[in-house]
Scaffold this active site. Structure first.
Site, short mmCIF file in Angstrom:
data_model
loop_
_atom_site.label_atom_id
_atom_site.label_comp_id
_atom_site.label_asym_id
_atom_site.label_seq_id
_atom_site.Cartn_x
_atom_site.Cartn_y
_atom_site.Cartn_z
N ARG A 273 0.83 -1.25 0.10
CA ARG A 273 -0.32 0.06 -0.06
C ARG A 273 0.83 1.07 0.04
O ARG A 273 0.59 2.21 0.58
CB ARG A 273 -0.97 0.08 1.23
CG ARG A 273 -1.82 -1.09 1.08
CD ARG A 273 -2.95 -0.86 0.18
NE ARG A 273 -4.04 -1.69 0.26
CZ ARG A 273 -4.24 -3.12 -0.03
NH1 ARG A 273 -3.11 -3.46 -0.49
NH2 ARG A 273 -5.13 -3.66 0.27
N SER B 183 -10.36 -0.70 3.76
CA SER B 183 -9.71 -0.65 4.99
C SER B 183 -8.99 0.60 5.66
O SER B 183 -8.39 1.27 4.77
CB SER B 183 -8.36 -1.59 4.75
OG SER B 183 -8.68 -2.90 4.10
N GLU C 186 -4.44 3.62 6.91
CA GLU C 186 -4.24 3.40 5.37
C GLU C 186 -4.76 4.67 4.58
O GLU C 186 -4.49 5.07 3.68
CB GLU C 186 -4.79 2.29 4.85
CG GLU C 186 -4.25 1.85 3.50
CD GLU C 186 -5.20 0.92 2.75
OE1 GLU C 186 -5.66 1.40 1.49
OE2 GLU C 186 -5.77 -0.18 3.35
N1 EPU Z 1 -10.57 -10.77 10.43
C1 EPU Z 1 -11.04 -11.03 11.51
N2 EPU Z 1 -12.03 -10.06 11.61
C2 EPU Z 1 -12.27 -9.16 11.11
C3 EPU Z 1 -11.90 -8.87 9.47
C4 EPU Z 1 -10.71 -9.99 9.51
O1 EPU Z 1 -10.93 -11.96 12.42
O2 EPU Z 1 -13.30 -8.37 11.32
C5 EPU Z 1 -9.44 -11.91 10.14
C6 EPU Z 1 -10.02 -13.13 9.48
O3 EPU Z 1 -9.21 -14.09 9.79
C7 EPU Z 1 -9.62 -13.04 7.92
C8 EPU Z 1 -8.49 -12.13 7.95
O4 EPU Z 1 -8.59 -11.32 9.12
O5 EPU Z 1 -9.54 -14.28 7.25
C9 EPU Z 1 -8.36 -11.40 6.70
O6 EPU Z 1 -9.41 -10.80 6.36
P1 EPU Z 1 -9.56 -10.23 4.89
O7 EPU Z 1 -9.53 -11.23 4.13
O8 EPU Z 1 -10.93 -9.58 5.00
O9 EPU Z 1 -8.49 -9.27 4.48
P2 EPU Z 1 -7.74 -8.14 5.48
O10 EPU Z 1 -6.52 -8.31 5.56
O11 EPU Z 1 -8.77 -7.36 6.36
C10 EPU Z 1 -6.97 -7.02 3.06
C11 EPU Z 1 -6.75 -5.75 2.58
C12 EPU Z 1 -7.91 -5.36 1.69
C13 EPU Z 1 -8.33 -6.71 0.72
C14 EPU Z 1 -8.40 -7.83 1.38
C15 EPU Z 1 -8.30 -8.94 0.48
C16 EPU Z 1 -5.01 -4.04 3.89
C17 EPU Z 1 -5.14 -3.10 4.61
N3 EPU Z 1 -6.55 -4.61 3.43
O12 EPU Z 1 -7.74 -6.99 4.14
O13 EPU Z 1 -7.80 -4.25 0.90
O14 EPU Z 1 -9.50 -6.43 -0.01
O15 EPU Z 1 -7.10 -7.97 2.08
O16 EPU Z 1 -7.13 -9.36 -0.31
O17 EPU Z 1 -4.40 -4.88 3.45
C18 EPU Z 1 -8.31 -1.86 1.25
O18 EPU Z 1 -7.00 -1.54 0.92
O19 EPU Z 1 -9.08 -1.07 1.29
C19 EPU Z 1 -8.76 -3.28 1.07
C20 EPU Z 1 -10.19 -3.44 1.41
#
Ligand code: EPU
Length: 337
Positions: free
Chosen positions: A163, A237, A333
């Site tokens: 990012r 995010s 972010e």
């Molecule tokens: N999780 C929780 N609780 C929550 C949310 C997430 O426990 O409320 C845990 C779960 O275990 C889940 C894991 O976190 O499996 C990962 O969550 P998710 O797949 O939703 O991905 P993320 O790491 O929260 C990142 C990016 C997103 C992108 C997704 C999918 C960042 C800051 N965010 O989110 O990007 O869509 O991966 O690849 O790296 C953005 O940048 O605006 C964005 C939405």
């Protein structure tokens, strides 16, 4: 050149924050940008706005806001393996993804439905479901505001990170991205390693993998847990997923065996910030119209009339409680303005 005065930016930021720009205009070409800058830039603070999908306004903008509306998507050349597509920075990102899908050009299908415009894609090296923009980036053209001329940035010049890019660091606020050229594959390499995609493809009954199927799977996953900014204001995010050292991770895992983490290439671990925030009890919490989303704790939302200051204050509370419980300092972010 007509500038709108005290102009509401509510429709131009996906958080839907109702702040005003002292002066506002849009530009559809480099020459219109130059004209705008020559007419109004003297002594004004300047904000170049793209899709407004990664910004939190905490007050009125006492200066000039220029919205980048440079359009156009064109195939510029191709070779044996790749097709090079140039897109105007003001094109909607998902419209560009759909163009690639229609032309069977592979590489951005995992990045379906990300809000915002093409110009933001290299700015913050957008990423989702195992793919980042740097994987398909060829070069970009950017206008240097002070020097009043255009420069081309190659992949290496952009210094992409998680990012992150040179445009968020050393060159912050110095350039206006005009267009981006991506190199898309004629033969796809499918990225389905991100767990939820495999599951979704099975659910969809897909037996022949295609970029169109992956795109649909991503769209299904995103719409199932991420709020649609057209309905509930948000900027995706709000925080980055923090990385910590191997030692820090071992200690954390001893106290919290369920911690959600992914190994980085350099021996550090990326921790799911959504998990940290949820563990601190924030998921679904509302402070008036400012809230932490009930389905994805990493996303802060505006249920209607929250001010940017209220959302920022909520993010500060979250940040402090994560620091207190886990000893990890989250980093925002979203750009705060
Ligand atoms: N999780 C929780 N609780 C929550 C949310 C997430 O426990 O409320 C845990 C779960 O275990 C889940 C894991 O976190 O499996 C990962 O969550 P998710 O797949 O939703 O991905 P993320 O790491 O929260 C990142 C990016 C997103 C992108 C997704 C999918 C960042 C800051 N965010 O989110 O990007 O869509 O991966 O690849 O790296 C953005 O940048 O605006 C964005 C939405």
């Amino acid at each position: 050149m007509e500038f709108k005065e005290n102009f509401s930016l509510k429709p131009f930021n996906t958080f839907g924050i109702d702040v005003k720009a002292r002066y506002y205009n849009s530009f559809e070409s480099q020459s219109e940008l130059e004209e705008n800058l020559q007419t109004k830039n003297h002594g004004q603070s300047l904000l170049i706005l793209g899709g407004g999908s990664n910004i939190l306004f905490t007050g009125d903008v006492n200066g000039l806001v220029l919205k980048n509306d440079i359009r156009g998507i064109d195939i510029i050349t191709e070779d044996e393996h790749y097709v090079y597509v140039k897109a105007g920075a003001g094109e909607n990102w998902h419209v560009f993804v759909q163009y690639c899908l229609q032309h069977n050009l592979a590489g951005v299908e995992n990045l379906s439905l990300i809000p915002g415009n093409v110009g933001a894609s290299p700015m913050q090296n957008i990423g989702a479901y195992g793919v980042e923009i740097k994987d398909v980036f060829y070069d970009l053209e950017a206008y240097h505001i002070k020097e009043e001329k255009c420069f081309t940035f190659s992949l290496n010049d952009c210094e992409f990170g998680y990012r992150d890019s040179i445009f968020k660091k050393r060159f912050k606020d110095q350039f206006v991205i005009l267009s981006v050229t991506y190199c898309l594959r004629k033969q796809p390499i499918f990225h389905t390693q991100y767990g939820a995609i495999e599951q979704e493809l099975v659910q969809m009954g897909v037996n022949k993998l295609s970029i169109q199927a992956i795109s649909q799977a991503v769209i299904n996953i995103r719409t199932s847990k991420l709020p649609d900014p057209a309905v509930i204001g948000n900027a995706g995010s709000f925080f980055k997923n923090p990385s910590i050292s191997n030692e820090q991770f071992s200690t954390l895992k001893e106290s919290f065996p369920n911690v959600v983490a992914y190994p980085n290439n350099d021996g550090t671990f990326k921790i799911a910030a959504g998990w940290l925030i949820e563990q601190c009890g924030w998921k679904g919490v509302r402070r008036g119209d400012a809230g932490c989303h009930p389905k994805q704790a990493l996303v802060l939302v505006n249920y209607g009339n929250a001010t940017g200051k209220k959302i920022y204050a909520l993010s500060q509370e979250i940040l402090e409680s994560v620091q207190e419980k886990f000893g990890i300092m989250l980093e925002r972010e979203v750009n705060i303005f």
